[in-house]
Design a protein around this motif. Structure first.
Motif, PDB file in Angstrom:
ATOM      1  N   ARG A  83      13.296   5.361  -3.995  1.00 17.22           N
ATOM      2  CA  ARG A  83      14.555   5.532  -3.042  1.00 17.22           C
ATOM      3  C   ARG A  83      14.371   6.908  -2.605  1.00 17.22           C
ATOM      4  NH1 ARG A  83      18.015   2.849  -7.162  1.00 17.22           N
ATOM      5  NH2 ARG A  83      18.671   0.608  -6.493  1.00 17.22           N
ATOM      6  N   ALA A  84      14.098   8.012  -3.331  1.00  9.68           N
ATOM      7  CA  ALA A  84      13.894   9.264  -2.967  1.00  9.68           C
ATOM      8  C   ALA A  84      12.958   9.361  -1.860  1.00  9.68           C
ATOM      9  CB  ALA A  84      13.435  10.184  -4.208  1.00  9.68           C
ATOM     10  N   ARG A  85      11.779   8.576  -1.951  1.00  6.32           N
ATOM     11  CA  ARG A  85      10.755   8.456  -0.942  1.00  6.32           C
ATOM     12  C   ARG A  85      11.233   7.802   0.426  1.00  6.32           C
ATOM     13  NH1 ARG A  85       5.462   9.904  -1.873  1.00  6.32           N
ATOM     14  NH2 ARG A  85       5.333   9.253   0.308  1.00  6.32           N
ATOM     15  N   GLY A  86      12.610   7.057   0.363  1.00  2.00           N
ATOM     16  CA  GLY A  86      13.080   6.563   1.562  1.00  2.00           C
ATOM     17  C   GLY A  86      12.874   5.064   1.646  1.00  2.00           C
ATOM     18  N   PHE A  87      12.376   4.335   0.628  1.00  2.00           N
ATOM     19  CA  PHE A  87      12.390   2.913   0.573  1.00  2.00           C
ATOM     20  C   PHE A  87      13.844   2.312   0.189  1.00  2.00           C
ATOM     21  CE2 PHE A  87       8.051   4.563  -0.556  1.00  2.00           C
ATOM     22  CZ  PHE A  87       7.246   3.746   0.365  1.00  2.00           C
ATOM     23  N   THR A  99      14.530   1.836 -13.793  1.00  2.00           N
ATOM     24  CA  THR A  99      15.744   2.704 -12.919  1.00  2.00           C
ATOM     25  C   THR A  99      14.916   3.616 -12.451  1.00  2.00           C
ATOM     26  OG1 THR A  99      17.581   2.018 -14.485  1.00  2.00           O
ATOM     27  CG2 THR A  99      17.618   4.134 -13.123  1.00  2.00           C
ATOM     28  N   ALA A 100      14.167   4.369 -13.117  1.00  2.58           N
ATOM     29  CA  ALA A 100      13.285   5.515 -12.955  1.00  2.58           C
ATOM     30  C   ALA A 100      12.254   5.275 -11.721  1.00  2.58           C
ATOM     31  CB  ALA A 100      12.328   6.334 -14.101  1.00  2.58           C
ATOM     32  N   LEU A 101      11.659   4.123 -11.755  1.00  3.65           N
ATOM     33  CA  LEU A 101      10.904   3.650 -10.653  1.00  3.65           C
ATOM     34  C   LEU A 101      11.461   3.339  -9.267  1.00  3.65           C
ATOM     35  CD1 LEU A 101       8.609   1.052 -12.431  1.00  3.65           C
ATOM     36  CD2 LEU A 101       7.910   3.131 -11.362  1.00  3.65           C
ATOM     37  N   ALA A 102      12.863   2.770  -9.489  1.00  4.85           N
ATOM     38  CA  ALA A 102      13.729   2.646  -8.224  1.00  4.85           C
ATOM     39  C   ALA A 102      14.257   4.087  -7.616  1.00  4.85           C
ATOM     40  CB  ALA A 102      14.973   1.696  -8.852  1.00  4.85           C
ATOM     41  N   GLU A 103      14.545   5.077  -8.667  1.00  5.01           N
ATOM     42  CA  GLU A 103      14.943   6.220  -8.098  1.00  5.01           C
ATOM     43  C   GLU A 103      13.681   6.935  -7.239  1.00  5.01           C
ATOM     44  OE1 GLU A 103      18.094   7.227  -7.600  1.00  5.01           O
ATOM     45  OE2 GLU A 103      18.643   5.219  -8.521  1.00  5.01           O
ATOM     46  N   VAL A 104      12.651   6.777  -8.105  1.00  4.24           N
ATOM     47  CA  VAL A 104      11.617   7.630  -7.246  1.00  4.24           C
ATOM     48  C   VAL A 104      11.273   7.059  -5.816  1.00  4.24           C
ATOM     49  CG1 VAL A 104       8.981   7.896  -7.405  1.00  4.24           C
ATOM     50  CG2 VAL A 104      10.349   8.339  -9.446  1.00  4.24           C
ATOM     51  N   GLU A 124       1.382   9.052  -5.906  1.00  2.96           N
ATOM     52  CA  GLU A 124       1.713  10.522  -5.610  1.00  2.96           C
ATOM     53  C   GLU A 124       2.900  11.216  -6.693  1.00  2.96           C
ATOM     54  OE1 GLU A 124       1.135  10.798  -0.982  1.00  2.96           O
ATOM     55  OE2 GLU A 124       2.926  10.068  -1.648  1.00  2.96           O
ATOM     56  N   ALA A 125       3.695  10.293  -7.321  1.00  2.00           N
ATOM     57  CA  ALA A 125       4.478  10.653  -8.168  1.00  2.00           C
ATOM     58  C   ALA A 125       3.926  10.449  -9.721  1.00  2.00           C
ATOM     59  CB  ALA A 125       5.707   9.760  -8.311  1.00  2.00           C
ATOM     60  N   GLY A 126       2.757  10.371  -9.715  1.00  2.33           N
ATOM     61  CA  GLY A 126       2.014  10.386 -11.281  1.00  2.33           C
ATOM     62  C   GLY A 126       2.143   9.071 -11.786  1.00  2.33           C
ATOM     63  N   LEU A 127       2.551   7.992 -11.290  1.00  2.92           N
ATOM     64  CA  LEU A 127       2.895   6.654 -12.019  1.00  2.92           C
ATOM     65  C   LEU A 127       1.921   5.838 -11.477  1.00  2.92           C
ATOM     66  CD1 LEU A 127       6.805   6.732 -11.201  1.00  2.92           C
ATOM     67  CD2 LEU A 127       5.853   7.331 -13.229  1.00  2.92           C
ATOM     68  N   PRO A 128       1.136   5.299 -12.583  1.00  2.00           N
ATOM     69  CA  PRO A 128      -0.110   4.331 -12.291  1.00  2.00           C
ATOM     70  C   PRO A 128       0.494   2.895 -12.074  1.00  2.00           C
ATOM     71  CG  PRO A 128      -0.036   4.766 -14.548  1.00  2.00           C
ATOM     72  CD  PRO A 128       1.079   5.806 -13.957  1.00  2.00           C
ATOM     73  N   VAL A 164       0.777  -1.359  -0.011  1.00  2.68           N
ATOM     74  CA  VAL A 164       0.045  -0.082  -0.059  1.00  2.68           C
ATOM     75  C   VAL A 164       0.901   1.303   0.067  1.00  2.68           C
ATOM     76  CG1 VAL A 164      -1.825   1.460   1.326  1.00  2.68           C
ATOM     77  CG2 VAL A 164      -2.020  -1.183   1.076  1.00  2.68           C
ATOM     78  N   GLU A 165       1.827   1.371   0.846  1.00  2.00           N
ATOM     79  CA  GLU A 165       2.775   2.556   0.721  1.00  2.00           C
ATOM     80  C   GLU A 165       3.340   2.745  -0.284  1.00  2.00           C
ATOM     81  OE1 GLU A 165       5.301   1.456   4.017  1.00  2.00           O
ATOM     82  OE2 GLU A 165       4.026   2.250   5.691  1.00  2.00           O
ATOM     83  N   VAL A 166       3.973   1.771  -1.129  1.00  2.00           N
ATOM     84  CA  VAL A 166       4.602   1.820  -2.207  1.00  2.00           C
ATOM     85  C   VAL A 166       3.577   2.206  -3.571  1.00  2.00           C
ATOM     86  CG1 VAL A 166       5.768   0.485  -4.255  1.00  2.00           C
ATOM     87  CG2 VAL A 166       6.484   0.076  -1.794  1.00  2.00           C
TER      88      VAL A 166
END
Length: 205
Positions: A184-188, A177-182, A119-123, A111-113
């Motif tokens: 990581r930026a959120r603390g996961f 890579t973009a998914l992973a970076e988003v 919130e990043a606009g990624l469905p 749910v958190e992911v």
């Protein structure tokens, strides 16, 4: 402030809307303005308070009773967000939570992911719905491991390969890579997984 402006909803002396709440040095809070019908109106007013050096003032949605006590309530925007998030979670495979209890850390992580991606606009990818060809993020919970994360491109790229296999591979790598970076930026905690630039989101220790 006890008076309710014309922008609020008044029912038997109760004001509902966006209020400005100031945080005092002693940890207490007090209402200094409102109600406002829209969050943007309250935000503008909060900025005006900041310009006057009024300290920390922020908008809070709620109901203020006649005795001056403000009770926080979910705002219309929060209800809309929860509905949107619920729609995203409905895109997960029907059996994604089989064997997981409601308080399982892995279920909470999913749910958190999903929320962070939304919130990043990624469905999320709707693998069985009417928009399944459109692609999106794929979340696969794995007990004892975490969530395997990959991006599914539109069928035009991934199935039909209208732009060629090389473009499909290159775009897939970029999106994974973009998914992973988003996240990581959120603390996961995100680690590489598999040989196709996929990733796994780990449960916190």
């Amino acid at each position: 402030m006890s008076a309710v402006s014309s922008g609020g909803v008044v029912l038997d002396g109760v004001g509902q809307g966006w209020w400005l709440v100031a945080s005092e040095d002693d940890g207490s809070r007090r209402v200094v303005g409102g109600p406002f019908p829209q969050r943007t109106d309250a935000s503008w007013a909060a900025g005006a308070h900041a310009d006057r050096g009024s300290g920390s003032v922020r908008p809070v949605y709620g109901v203020r009773r006649a005795d001056g006590v403000l009770h926080h309530r979910p705002s219309p925007q929060e209800w809309a967000w929860l509905a949107h998030l619920g729609g995203q979670l409905d895109r997960l495979p029907e059996d994604w939570d089989t064997g997981l209890s409601d308080d399982d850390p892995l279920a909470t992580l999913v749910v958190e992911v999903a929320a962070a991606l939304a919130e990043a606009g990624l469905p999320l990818h709707d693998s069985t719905g009417p928009d399944r060809e459109a692609g999106g993020a794929c979340l696969t919970p794995e007990t004892g491991l975490g969530i395997v994360l990959t991006w599914r491109q539109h069928d035009r790229m991934s199935v039909d390969q209208l732009h060629g296999a090389a473009a499909d591979t290159a775009v897939q790598r970029v999106m994974n890579t973009a998914l992973a970076e988003v996240l990581r930026a959120r603390g996961f905690v995100v680690d590489a997984f598999g040989g196709a630039s996929g990733h796994v989101i780990r449960l916190a220790d």
